[in-house]
Design a protein around this motif. Structure first.
Motif, PDB file in Angstrom:
ATOM      1  N   ALA A 244       6.397 -20.459  -3.643  1.00  0.00           N
ATOM      2  CA  ALA A 244       6.661 -21.132  -2.367  1.00  0.00           C
ATOM      3  C   ALA A 244       5.882 -22.439  -2.259  1.00  0.00           C
ATOM      4  CB  ALA A 244       6.275 -20.212  -1.217  1.00  0.00           C
TER       5      ALA A 244
ATOM      6  N   VAL B  95       3.392 -24.103   0.381  1.00  0.00           N
ATOM      7  CA  VAL B  95       2.559 -23.702   1.526  1.00  0.00           C
ATOM      8  C   VAL B  95       1.819 -24.933   2.028  1.00  0.00           C
ATOM      9  CG1 VAL B  95       0.672 -22.211   2.292  1.00  0.00           C
ATOM     10  CG2 VAL B  95       2.290 -21.382   0.570  1.00  0.00           C
TER      11      VAL B  95
ATOM     12  N   VAL C 248       5.638 -22.572   5.551  1.00  0.00           N
ATOM     13  CA  VAL C 248       5.915 -21.945   4.249  1.00  0.00           C
ATOM     14  C   VAL C 248       7.387 -22.151   3.942  1.00  0.00           C
ATOM     15  CG1 VAL C 248       6.107 -19.744   3.018  1.00  0.00           C
ATOM     16  CG2 VAL C 248       4.114 -20.185   4.473  1.00  0.00           C
TER      17      VAL C 248
ATOM     18  N   HIS D 116      10.574 -22.189   0.671  1.00  0.00           N
ATOM     19  CA  HIS D 116      11.008 -21.951  -0.706  1.00  0.00           C
ATOM     20  C   HIS D 116      12.074 -22.988  -1.058  1.00  0.00           C
ATOM     21  CE1 HIS D 116       8.951 -18.062  -0.393  1.00  0.00           C
ATOM     22  NE2 HIS D 116       9.013 -18.015  -1.700  1.00  0.00           N
TER      23      HIS D 116
ATOM     24  N   ILE E 254      15.326 -24.372  -2.881  1.00  0.00           N
ATOM     25  CA  ILE E 254      16.566 -23.864  -3.470  1.00  0.00           C
ATOM     26  C   ILE E 254      17.314 -25.026  -4.110  1.00  0.00           C
ATOM     27  CG2 ILE E 254      16.698 -21.985  -1.776  1.00  0.00           C
ATOM     28  CD1 ILE E 254      18.945 -23.409  -0.448  1.00  0.00           C
TER      29      ILE E 254
ATOM     30  N   VAL F  84      14.291 -23.762   2.374  1.00  0.00           N
ATOM     31  CA  VAL F  84      14.399 -22.869   3.524  1.00  0.00           C
ATOM     32  C   VAL F  84      12.976 -22.482   3.899  1.00  0.00           C
ATOM     33  CG1 VAL F  84      16.690 -21.954   3.023  1.00  0.00           C
ATOM     34  CG2 VAL F  84      14.707 -20.868   1.978  1.00  0.00           C
ATOM     35  N   GLY F  85      12.649 -22.586   5.177  1.00  0.00           N
ATOM     36  CA  GLY F  85      11.252 -22.343   5.528  1.00  0.00           C
ATOM     37  C   GLY F  85      11.033 -21.923   6.947  1.00  0.00           C
ATOM     38  N   VAL F  86       9.753 -21.751   7.223  1.00  0.00           N
ATOM     39  CA  VAL F  86       9.296 -21.320   8.533  1.00  0.00           C
ATOM     40  C   VAL F  86       8.109 -22.190   8.943  1.00  0.00           C
ATOM     41  CG1 VAL F  86       8.004 -19.449   9.671  1.00  0.00           C
ATOM     42  CG2 VAL F  86      10.060 -18.925   8.364  1.00  0.00           C
TER      43      VAL F  86
ATOM     44  N   LEU G  27       5.153 -21.906  11.826  1.00  0.00           N
ATOM     45  CA  LEU G  27       4.584 -21.064  12.887  1.00  0.00           C
ATOM     46  C   LEU G  27       4.179 -21.944  14.068  1.00  0.00           C
ATOM     47  CD1 LEU G  27       2.341 -18.839  10.581  1.00  0.00           C
ATOM     48  CD2 LEU G  27       4.614 -18.302  11.497  1.00  0.00           C
TER      49      LEU G  27
ATOM     50  N   GLU H 132      17.623 -28.706   9.837  1.00  0.00           N
ATOM     51  CA  GLU H 132      18.601 -27.833  10.488  1.00  0.00           C
ATOM     52  C   GLU H 132      17.851 -26.598  10.985  1.00  0.00           C
ATOM     53  OE1 GLU H 132      21.392 -26.242   7.663  1.00  0.00           O
ATOM     54  OE2 GLU H 132      22.287 -24.882   9.134  1.00  0.00           O
TER      55      GLU H 132
ATOM     56  N   ILE I 150      17.520 -23.008  12.317  1.00  0.00           N
ATOM     57  CA  ILE I 150      18.258 -21.741  12.308  1.00  0.00           C
ATOM     58  C   ILE I 150      17.881 -20.913  13.539  1.00  0.00           C
ATOM     59  CG2 ILE I 150      18.727 -19.655  10.949  1.00  0.00           C
ATOM     60  CD1 ILE I 150      19.535 -22.377   9.630  1.00  0.00           C
TER      61      ILE I 150
ATOM     62  N   THR J  41       8.437 -19.700  16.819  1.00  0.00           N
ATOM     63  CA  THR J  41       8.500 -19.750  15.343  1.00  0.00           C
ATOM     64  C   THR J  41       9.837 -20.308  14.842  1.00  0.00           C
ATOM     65  OG1 THR J  41       6.923 -17.962  15.122  1.00  0.00           O
ATOM     66  CG2 THR J  41       8.365 -18.367  13.229  1.00  0.00           C
TER      67      THR J  41
ATOM     68  N   HIS K 203      12.636 -21.312  12.163  1.00  0.00           N
ATOM     69  CA  HIS K 203      13.277 -21.020  10.881  1.00  0.00           C
ATOM     70  C   HIS K 203      14.190 -22.209  10.604  1.00  0.00           C
ATOM     71  CE1 HIS K 203      12.484 -16.489  10.964  1.00  0.00           C
ATOM     72  NE2 HIS K 203      12.049 -16.926  12.127  1.00  0.00           N
TER      73      HIS K 203
ATOM     74  N   VAL L 154      16.305 -25.053   7.656  1.00  0.00           N
ATOM     75  CA  VAL L 154      16.742 -25.524   6.338  1.00  0.00           C
ATOM     76  C   VAL L 154      16.479 -27.021   6.325  1.00  0.00           C
ATOM     77  CG1 VAL L 154      18.675 -25.867   4.763  1.00  0.00           C
ATOM     78  CG2 VAL L 154      18.549 -23.778   6.142  1.00  0.00           C
TER      79      VAL L 154
ATOM     80  N   LYS M  27      19.243 -17.726   5.280  1.00  0.00           N
ATOM     81  CA  LYS M  27      18.543 -18.880   5.854  1.00  0.00           C
ATOM     82  C   LYS M  27      17.432 -18.453   6.807  1.00  0.00           C
ATOM     83  CE  LYS M  27      22.542 -21.978   5.576  1.00  0.00           C
ATOM     84  NZ  LYS M  27      23.539 -22.778   6.352  1.00  0.00           N
ATOM     85  N   GLN M  28      17.629 -17.340   7.473  1.00  0.00           N
ATOM     86  CA  GLN M  28      16.592 -16.877   8.397  1.00  0.00           C
ATOM     87  C   GLN M  28      15.570 -16.042   7.637  1.00  0.00           C
ATOM     88  OE1 GLN M  28      17.710 -16.195  12.276  1.00  0.00           O
ATOM     89  NE2 GLN M  28      15.803 -15.230  12.892  1.00  0.00           N
ATOM     90  N   ALA M  29      14.304 -16.350   7.868  1.00  0.00           N
ATOM     91  CA  ALA M  29      13.215 -15.665   7.159  1.00  0.00           C
ATOM     92  C   ALA M  29      12.855 -14.355   7.843  1.00  0.00           C
ATOM     93  CB  ALA M  29      11.998 -16.571   7.107  1.00  0.00           C
TER      94      ALA M  29
ATOM     95  N   VAL N 210       5.469 -14.183   5.255  1.00  0.00           N
ATOM     96  CA  VAL N 210       6.775 -14.816   5.470  1.00  0.00           C
ATOM     97  C   VAL N 210       7.598 -14.623   4.201  1.00  0.00           C
ATOM     98  CG1 VAL N 210       7.983 -17.028   5.730  1.00  0.00           C
ATOM     99  CG2 VAL N 210       5.909 -16.573   7.062  1.00  0.00           C
TER     100      VAL N 210
ATOM    101  N   HIS O 173      11.815 -14.609   2.411  1.00  0.00           N
ATOM    102  CA  HIS O 173      13.257 -14.858   2.508  1.00  0.00           C
ATOM    103  C   HIS O 173      13.974 -13.836   1.634  1.00  0.00           C
ATOM    104  CE1 HIS O 173      12.173 -18.730   4.332  1.00  0.00           C
ATOM    105  NE2 HIS O 173      13.416 -18.792   4.751  1.00  0.00           N
TER     106      HIS O 173
ATOM    107  N   VAL P 121      11.580 -13.064  -1.675  1.00  0.00           N
ATOM    108  CA  VAL P 121      10.540 -13.958  -2.186  1.00  0.00           C
ATOM    109  C   VAL P 121       9.676 -14.327  -0.984  1.00  0.00           C
ATOM    110  CG1 VAL P 121      11.830 -14.895  -4.135  1.00  0.00           C
ATOM    111  CG2 VAL P 121      12.077 -15.980  -1.908  1.00  0.00           C
TER     112      VAL P 121
ATOM    113  N   VAL Q  71       5.402 -15.022   0.793  1.00  0.00           N
ATOM    114  CA  VAL Q  71       4.005 -15.450   0.759  1.00  0.00           C
ATOM    115  C   VAL Q  71       3.210 -14.565   1.716  1.00  0.00           C
ATOM    116  CG1 VAL Q  71       2.461 -17.296   1.556  1.00  0.00           C
ATOM    117  CG2 VAL Q  71       4.425 -17.853   0.115  1.00  0.00           C
TER     118      VAL Q  71
ATOM    119  N   HIS R  23       1.852 -15.463  -3.655  1.00  0.00           N
ATOM    120  CA  HIS R  23       3.279 -15.760  -3.791  1.00  0.00           C
ATOM    121  C   HIS R  23       3.866 -14.581  -4.551  1.00  0.00           C
ATOM    122  CE1 HIS R  23       2.868 -20.271  -3.033  1.00  0.00           C
ATOM    123  NE2 HIS R  23       1.624 -19.836  -3.063  1.00  0.00           N
TER     124      HIS R  23
END
Lengths: 103, 103
Positions: free
Chosen positions: A13, A15, A22, A24, A26, A36-38, A40, A55, A57, A95, A97, A99, B11-13, B22, B24, B36, B38, B97
């Motif tokens: 990932a 970080v 966080v 990942h 693609i 694709v991530g988050v 907090l 984008e 989510i 939080t 989510h 892309v 797409k949503q974690a 976190v 996906h 995958v 963290v 990870h």
């Protein structure tokens, strides 16, 4: 569309900000890179190299692009664009989510 | 192998423990589900439904399976197995990870 199909996913990932963000990476079949991530709940400043489309989510945030004086609120289902070689301040209130589309 | 190829990615974690974990979800061509993710430095207890193999891509942790009295240290490149309908205590000492294989 709630998923990407026929893609590659990097196992390691990205970080950022002590784990406040966080993601990942693609890779699409045509070589296009996205993430694709988050994020907090926090208030962070991101710098961009390539232009980005964020984008959302799910979640909620207030975003101020470089040069803007007022923040705009975005929630899941919406997107915002960030120019290249720029920055944006993001306050995540629920939080996020996302892309991230580059270039 | 540093990536999964020809998979779908949700797409949503999955966000656990206030974002300390976190992940996906990814779906392989044959329908197999993996994730995958963290885990940030913290001490957490995870419950399992299906048995899990935790493949560590990078980072370090001390793991105590249910019923064990001593923890075992694992680092990137190693894996550990967790039985189904069980639990494990994990102390992450260096951001982890991982890929989680189910079933």
């Amino acid at each position: 569309m709630s998923q990407f199909d026929n893609v590659s996913v990097l196992k390691q990932a990205n970080v950022y900000f002590d784990g406040k963000c966080v993601s990942h990476t693609i890779l699409l079949a045509d070589g296009t890179r996205k993430s694709v991530g988050v994020i907090l709940p926090s208030k962070l400043v991101f710098n961009t190299g390539a232009p980005e489309i964020m984008e959302l989510i799910a979640g909620a945030c207030n975003v101020k692009l470089a040069g803007e004086t007022a923040a705009t609120t975005y929630t899941g289902g919406q997107s915002f664009n960030v120019p290249g070689d720029s920055s944006f301040e993001i306050e995540v209130t629920d939080t996020l989510h996302y892309v991230c589309h580059f270039g």
